[in-house]
Scaffold this motif. Structure first.
Motif, short mmCIF file in Angstrom:
data_model
loop_
_atom_site.label_atom_id
_atom_site.label_comp_id
_atom_site.label_asym_id
_atom_site.label_seq_id
_atom_site.Cartn_x
_atom_site.Cartn_y
_atom_site.Cartn_z
N ILE A 129 0.85 -1.19 0.00
CA ILE A 129 0.00 0.00 0.00
C ILE A 129 0.88 1.23 0.00
O ILE A 129 1.88 1.30 0.72
N SER A 165 -3.78 1.22 -4.80
CA SER A 165 -3.25 0.41 -3.70
C SER A 165 -4.33 0.18 -2.64
O SER A 165 -4.37 -0.88 -2.01
N LEU A 166 -5.24 1.14 -2.45
CA LEU A 166 -6.33 0.95 -1.50
C LEU A 166 -7.33 -0.09 -2.04
O LEU A 166 -7.88 -0.87 -1.27
N ALA A 220 -5.74 -3.34 -1.31
CA ALA A 220 -5.90 -3.70 0.10
C ALA A 220 -7.29 -4.26 0.38
O ALA A 220 -7.45 -5.24 1.11
N VAL A 244 -0.01 -6.22 5.64
CA VAL A 244 -0.11 -4.98 4.88
C VAL A 244 1.24 -4.27 4.99
O VAL A 244 1.72 -4.03 6.10
N TYR A 248 3.51 -0.95 4.06
CA TYR A 248 3.63 0.44 3.60
C TYR A 248 5.10 0.80 3.61
O TYR A 248 5.76 0.70 4.64
N LEU A 253 -3.40 4.57 7.63
CA LEU A 253 -3.34 3.12 7.50
C LEU A 253 -3.48 2.43 8.85
O LEU A 253 -4.19 1.44 8.98
#
Length: 157
Positions: free
Chosen positions: A28, A34-35, A38, A54, A56, A85
């Motif tokens: 993400i 990217s959302l 997810a 997840v 980042y 996030l």
């Protein structure tokens, strides 16, 4: 009438499907794609009973940024994305009863995603589609992950 010895016996249903991914890694960066990735990964993890990791990756501040204020702005934006996030994982994902972990790294996204995927023994990697024109020529993160050939890679638009 069927004799009890010939009657098929019910097998216990496993807690998790053995044929699906045990651990899913999703990258993400705060972009819409990217959302979407997810959300797709969370749904897949919920349906398969998988662990969701997840990732980042905060990018290093570029020395090409001429002004100190620009570096501060980049760092502030990354801080904001990370806070959002963390909030999403704590509030939204917990409602889905998922085994989820947020990993925050600093560096180059491809290298960091590969490292995390190896550390958690990922069975699948999910990323969003790149919207940058240059990636069509140089190769996107998704293309690099596919070329690495270590896991099934799903690219979500």
């Amino acid at each position: 009438m069927i004799d009890d010895e010939l009657r098929p016996r019910a097998r216990p249903i496993p807690d998790r499907c053995a044929d699906g991914p045990g651990t899913i890694v999703v990258g993400i960066d705060g972009s819409d794609s990217s959302l979407h990735a997810a959300a797709y990964a969370a749904g897949l993890a919920r349906r398969q009973g998988s662990r969701l990791v997840v990732v980042y990756v905060r990018k290093l501040a570029s020395p090409a940024l001429p002004l100190a204020g620009a570096v501060v702005a980049v760092i502030d934006a990354q801080d904001q994305i990370e806070r959002e996030l963390r909030t999403a994982v704590e509030q939204r994902v917990s409602l889905l009863a998922l085994d989820v972990e947020l990993v925050v790294r600093t560096g180059e996204p491809y290298a960091e995603l590969i490292e995390v995927a190896e550390q958690v023994h990922a069975d699948a990697v999910i990323v969003g589609r790149s919207t940058k024109l240059l990636h069509r020529v140089m190769g996107s993160l998704a293309v690099k992950l596919v070329r690495a050939g270590r896991w099934p890679v799903t690219v979500v638009p």
